[in-house]
Design a protein around this motif. Structure first.
Motif, PDB file in Angstrom:
ATOM      1  N   ILE A  23       0.859  -1.185   0.000  1.00 41.14           N
ATOM      2  CA  ILE A  23       0.000   0.000   0.000  1.00 41.14           C
ATOM      3  C   ILE A  23       0.893   1.231   0.000  1.00 41.14           C
ATOM      4  O   ILE A  23       1.471   1.604   1.029  1.00 41.14           O
ATOM      5  CB  ILE A  23      -0.931   0.009   1.233  1.00 41.14           C
ATOM      6  CG1 ILE A  23      -1.773  -1.268   1.276  1.00 41.14           C
ATOM      7  CG2 ILE A  23      -1.838   1.242   1.210  1.00 41.14           C
ATOM      8  CD1 ILE A  23      -2.577  -1.434   2.561  1.00 41.14           C
ATOM      9  N   LEU A  26      -2.864   5.269   1.292  1.00 41.80           N
ATOM     10  CA  LEU A  26      -4.300   5.091   1.498  1.00 41.80           C
ATOM     11  C   LEU A  26      -4.913   6.480   1.461  1.00 41.80           C
ATOM     12  O   LEU A  26      -4.667   7.311   2.327  1.00 41.80           O
ATOM     13  CB  LEU A  26      -4.591   4.416   2.844  1.00 41.80           C
ATOM     14  CG  LEU A  26      -6.069   4.126   3.107  1.00 41.80           C
ATOM     15  CD1 LEU A  26      -6.593   3.056   2.150  1.00 41.80           C
ATOM     16  CD2 LEU A  26      -6.297   3.702   4.551  1.00 41.80           C
ATOM     17  N   PHE A 109      -7.131   2.648  -2.196  1.00 38.87           N
ATOM     18  CA  PHE A 109      -5.868   1.968  -1.921  1.00 38.87           C
ATOM     19  C   PHE A 109      -4.971   2.138  -3.142  1.00 38.87           C
ATOM     20  O   PHE A 109      -5.274   1.593  -4.211  1.00 38.87           O
ATOM     21  CB  PHE A 109      -6.093   0.480  -1.661  1.00 38.87           C
ATOM     22  CG  PHE A 109      -6.844   0.153  -0.401  1.00 38.87           C
ATOM     23  CD1 PHE A 109      -6.171  -0.290   0.734  1.00 38.87           C
ATOM     24  CD2 PHE A 109      -8.227   0.268  -0.350  1.00 38.87           C
ATOM     25  CE1 PHE A 109      -6.858  -0.605   1.893  1.00 38.87           C
ATOM     26  CE2 PHE A 109      -8.931  -0.043   0.809  1.00 38.87           C
ATOM     27  CZ  PHE A 109      -8.244  -0.476   1.934  1.00 38.87           C
ATOM     28  N   LEU A 111      -1.792   0.968  -4.764  1.00 44.76           N
ATOM     29  CA  LEU A 111      -0.998  -0.244  -4.563  1.00 44.76           C
ATOM     30  C   LEU A 111       0.166  -0.333  -5.533  1.00 44.76           C
ATOM     31  O   LEU A 111       0.105   0.174  -6.660  1.00 44.76           O
ATOM     32  CB  LEU A 111      -1.890  -1.481  -4.732  1.00 44.76           C
ATOM     33  CG  LEU A 111      -3.147  -1.559  -3.864  1.00 44.76           C
ATOM     34  CD1 LEU A 111      -3.960  -2.789  -4.238  1.00 44.76           C
ATOM     35  CD2 LEU A 111      -2.773  -1.569  -2.387  1.00 44.76           C
ATOM     36  N   ARG A 119      -5.048   0.830  -8.424  1.00 45.67           N
ATOM     37  CA  ARG A 119      -5.857   1.440  -7.391  1.00 45.67           C
ATOM     38  C   ARG A 119      -7.077   0.556  -7.129  1.00 45.67           C
ATOM     39  O   ARG A 119      -7.723   0.099  -8.085  1.00 45.67           O
ATOM     40  CB  ARG A 119      -6.315   2.838  -7.807  1.00 45.67           C
ATOM     41  CG  ARG A 119      -5.185   3.828  -7.972  1.00 45.67           C
ATOM     42  CD  ARG A 119      -5.669   5.171  -8.487  1.00 45.67           C
ATOM     43  NE  ARG A 119      -6.225   5.066  -9.830  1.00 45.67           N
ATOM     44  CZ  ARG A 119      -5.492   5.025 -10.950  1.00 45.67           C
ATOM     45  NH1 ARG A 119      -4.165   5.044 -10.867  1.00 45.67           N
ATOM     46  NH2 ARG A 119      -6.066   4.943 -12.127  1.00 45.67           N
TER      47      ARG A 119
END
Length: 296
Positions: A23, A26, A109, A111, A119
């Motif tokens: 991640i 966030l 998220f 990523l 995402r």
């Protein structure tokens, strides 16, 4: 409200993208959903690797490499979608209109995985869903999970177990099956379907399926197998695909087209050689659909 098969469908759809990814960020576009988001939520997840995605009842669990677990509930209208690359297109064809309005994209998220960046976006127009953060070691004492019964899949759910919970219980069978302390994640749609498959009335007392010595009657054996089968069929079909449910690839499943009794009030019963008609009654504020002729 999405039921267990819907949440399992979401889990399976998200797993290839999320499991093993880091991640990077966030992004929280509001401080709350149904409830306030966890304190320092974004900071606590930044840089963490996602170890696994799992499910408990109707909750999605995201396990992180530091032992923390994100708990996500879809509520009435929540959904996840996956976007990769810069275009941000949502894959899949919609069979019902679905929100892509960014004002409903509340948690994102960002990523980094083996295949590059992506995402995972949580969209929820009604904001009845929520996210929380706990640890894997404390899941059993988390308020929503503390008193949950076994899952309606696998060997944990057995006729012997149900006999111990139904013995002496004059509660209607439908209400007993919806009790999350007895069976976790079993919802209204699939209870109606399982009762139809096992030819049992939602109005009969749960105790009538148990012998005086506490053993399960044959009808309870049949019901237990029907519960497992209807959940397995729904998961295989991708969830029930009610209006507010969507798979993570943007498509809707088709199990709703094979419902045998749910939402079929006034239709002929599909039990072979049955002359009955599907009726709708209200139990504890919920609709029950059943055939009075073949469900006793």
């Amino acid at each position: 409200m999405p039921e267990l098969p819907e949440v399992e469908t979401v889990r399976r759809g998200l797993s290839p993208t999320m499991e093993g990814a880091v991640i990077r960020q966030l992004e929280l576009r509001r401080p709350d959903l149904r409830f306030p988001l966890p304190r320092d939520f974004a900071a606590r997840l930044a840089g963490r690797r996602i170890i696994a995605l799992s499910r408990r009842a109707k909750y999605l669990l995201i396990d992180l490499d530091d032992g923390a677990t994100v708990i996500a509930h879809l509520g009435m209208s929540g959904s996840f979608r996956i976007e990769a690359g810069e275009a941000g297109d949502m894959p899949g064809d919609f069979h019902h209109p679905r929100s892509k309005d960014e004002k409903h994209d509340h948690v994102i998220f960002h990523l980094e995985g083996a295949d590059g960046g992506s995402r995972v976006i949580y969209n929820d127009p009604r904001r009845f869903g929520f996210m929380d953060l706990t640890t894997r070691n404390e899941l059993d004492v988390y308020p929503a999970f503390r008193d949950l019964g076994p899952e309606p899949v696998g060997n944990a759910l057995s006729a012997d177990y149900l006999a111990t919970r139904f013995a002496g219980k004059q509660q209607p069978l439908k209400s007993a099956l919806l009790d999350q302390k007895i069976i976790a994640g079993l919802g209204n749609i699939y209870v109606c379907e399982a009762l139809w498959r096992s030819h049992l009335s939602p109005e009969r007392a749960a105790a009538t399926l148990v012998t005086p010595t506490g053993r399960p009657k044959q009808q309870l054996l049949v019901l237990t197998e029907a519960i497992r089968a209807v959940i397995a069929d729904a998961i295989a079909a991708g969830g029930s695909s009610l209006r507010d449910h969507i798979q993570t690839d943007g498509t809707l499943g088709y199990f709703q087209h094979s419902f045998s009794v749910y939402d079929r009030e006034g239709s002929s019963c599909r039990t072979p050689d049955c002359s009955g008609t599907v009726e709708r009654i209200t139990q504890a504020g919920r609709s029950s659909f059943y055939c009075r002729v073949c469900q006793k």
